[in-house]
Design an enzyme around this catalytic site. Structure first.
Site, PDB file in Angstrom:
ATOM      1  CB  CYS A  68      -9.196   5.498  18.290  1.00  0.00           C
ATOM      2  SG  CYS A  68      -8.657   5.067  16.629  1.00  0.00           S
ATOM      3  CB  CYS A 145     -11.782   9.040  11.150  1.00  0.00           C
ATOM      4  SG  CYS A 145      -9.991   8.775  10.945  1.00  0.00           S
ATOM      5  CG  PHE A 272      11.163  -2.998  -2.810  1.00  0.00           C
ATOM      6  CD1 PHE A 272      10.935  -4.229  -2.206  1.00  0.00           C
ATOM      7  CD2 PHE A 272      12.457  -2.485  -2.792  1.00  0.00           C
ATOM      8  CE1 PHE A 272      11.974  -4.922  -1.593  1.00  0.00           C
ATOM      9  CE2 PHE A 272      13.496  -3.171  -2.184  1.00  0.00           C
ATOM     10  CZ  PHE A 272      13.252  -4.389  -1.582  1.00  0.00           C
ATOM     11  CD  GLU A 292       6.018  -5.324  -5.730  1.00  0.00           C
ATOM     12  OE1 GLU A 292       5.725  -6.159  -4.850  1.00  0.00           O
ATOM     13  OE2 GLU A 292       6.493  -4.195  -5.472  1.00  0.00           O
ATOM     14  CB  CYS A 373       7.010   3.882   5.626  1.00  0.00           C
ATOM     15  SG  CYS A 373       7.155   2.075   5.653  1.00  0.00           S
TER      16      CYS A 373
END
Length: 420
Positions: A68, A145, A272, A292, A373
């Site tokens: 995976c 998972c 954002f 946004e 991120c």
């Protein structure tokens, strides 16, 4: 061609890197110090066997690991894993000439991720459902998972049955699955045209099995219970396919950092803003202008604010593509209604907010909280802000994307007051 390599270090994506006379060779699932037998192809190689294992190698917790593509680092000792994850941020900052203390990594628990982007495909034997194998379009049919919430994993067979009813194409299609306070919200994409009796069958199945909502390419198929997420104690209705922070506990850590840093700001711009992850929390202490580009997300934020019955300070909203038209330094320093912003929070997609950072660097906004991120684009944007006179007060890495190469971070900045 089979060959033996010695792994010298870990790469940014978690691959083991062997330095050879022809340059680096990347070996997925290999660790520093290991001698490995690989099937090599130019700069990429497949691991055939570990001849000498690293003492940091451990048994992965998931049966799908190595096939995976969802996880890359389950085989690395937890302490070494945390150091590698934190160093991704440290190295990204140093590459931009930013030498600053970085907090210890904030970890999240396994089985805590509330949203997943899965792929499905109908076959003669049933529906394949899961993540793709790394760097391929092959679906690894998921049986377990250790990243996703158990409430999602327990529904895998029900999701397969739903995908069998909704999918009207032999090609792979996607479904975003989100655990909300109302139940599972499932958003199908590219699953084909669904009309007539098949549509009604899918509606009936979703209703019987307690789904909060099922949508197809943004159109709501059925919505027995309006999906909502909780931002502290504020219920926020979410549109189909809405972006949410992946792990609720990680969101809380980020929100606490942002809110504490901006608590003295009277007027804050939340850029954002999404559905209001930060804006609604910030509005407990400050007036907030949320910007946004996604109209449905912005409408959800506005609806949630209006339902608070005056318990928050004023929140205004603006639909604006900040990549095309970033807020200018003039807007920050002489905002509408004649009041300047003294705080800004921004949380852009992985591409970062380069043009927006350039405008902020020219502004007199005192406090900035940057959420990202992507350590590489965050470091680029922080370099712009630091060159504009901002001082980095704190940088916190957050392991929201467990066992993957991805890393969340919060950076807190302040611009010293001008001397008169």
């Amino acid at each position: 061609m089979s060959t033996v390599l010695t792994i010298s270090r870990l790469g940014a994506q978690g691959d083991g890197v062997a330095d050879t006379p022809k340059g680096p060779v990347f070996v997925p699932f290999a660790l520093p110090g290991e001698r490995v037998n690989v099937a090599a192809d130019d700069k990429k190689a497949d691991l055939v066997a570990v001849l000498e294992a690293s003492p940091q190698r451990i048994a992965p917790v998931c049966k799908h690991f190595g096939d995976c593509g969802g996880c890359a680092m389950q085989h690395l000792d937890p302490d070494a894993y945390r150091a590698w994850k934190r160093d991704k941020l440290v190295d990204a900052l140093k590459a931009k000439g930013i030498d600053t203390p970085v907090d210890p990594l904030v970890s999240v628990e396994p089985q805590s991720r509330r949203r997943a982007a899965l792929t499905a495909r109908k076959t003669e034997a049933g529906v394949l459902l899961g993540f793709n194998a790394a760097l391929t379009h092959r679906i690894v049919d998921m049986e377990e998972c250790h990243v996703l919430l158990p409430s999602i994993v327990e529904k895998l067979d029900v999701l397969r049955a739903l995908a069998m009813l909704v999918g009207r194409t032999p090609k792979p299609f996607r479904l975003g699955v989100t655990q909300t306070a109302s139940g599972l919200d499932v958003a199908f994409e590219d699953s084909g045209s669904l009309e007539g009796k098949p549509r009604q069958a899918a509606v009936d199945f979703a209703t019987r099995n307690g789904f909060a909502r099922v949508s197809v390419d943004g159109e709501i198929l059925v919505e027995p219970k309006k999906p909502v997420v909780m931002v502290d104690d504020i219920a926020v209705p979410t549109p189909p396919g809405a972006f949410l922070q992946a792990v609720e506990a990680a969101e809380a850590v980020m929100a606490d950092l942002v809110s504490a840093h901006l608590k003295k700001a009277k007027r804050v711009a939340d850029l954002f803003s999404g559905v209001g992850t930060f804006a609604l929390r910030l509005a407990r202490n400050s007036e907030v202008h949320a910007v946004e580009g996604d109209a449905p997300a912005l409408a959800s934020l506005d609806r949630a604010f209006r339902a608070t019955a005056g318990t928050l300070k004023r929140v205004t909203v603006e639909k604006r593509d900040l990549f095309v038209r970033p807020m200018t330094y003039k807007e920050f320093d002489a905002a509408f209604a004649g009041t300047a912003f003294d705080g800004v929070a921004f949380d852009p997609p992985r591409a970062g907010a380069e043009d927006q950072a350039k405008q902020l660097a020219r502004s007199q906004v005192r406090l900035i909280a940057a959420v990202s991120c992507n350590p590489v684009t965050l470091a680029r944007d922080l370099r712009i802000l630091v060159d504009g006179g901002y001082v980095l007060k704190r940088v916190v890495p957050i392991d929201q994307f467990l066992w993957s190469p991805h890393l969340e971070a919060v950076a807190l900045l302040e611009k010293p007051r001008r001397r008169k």
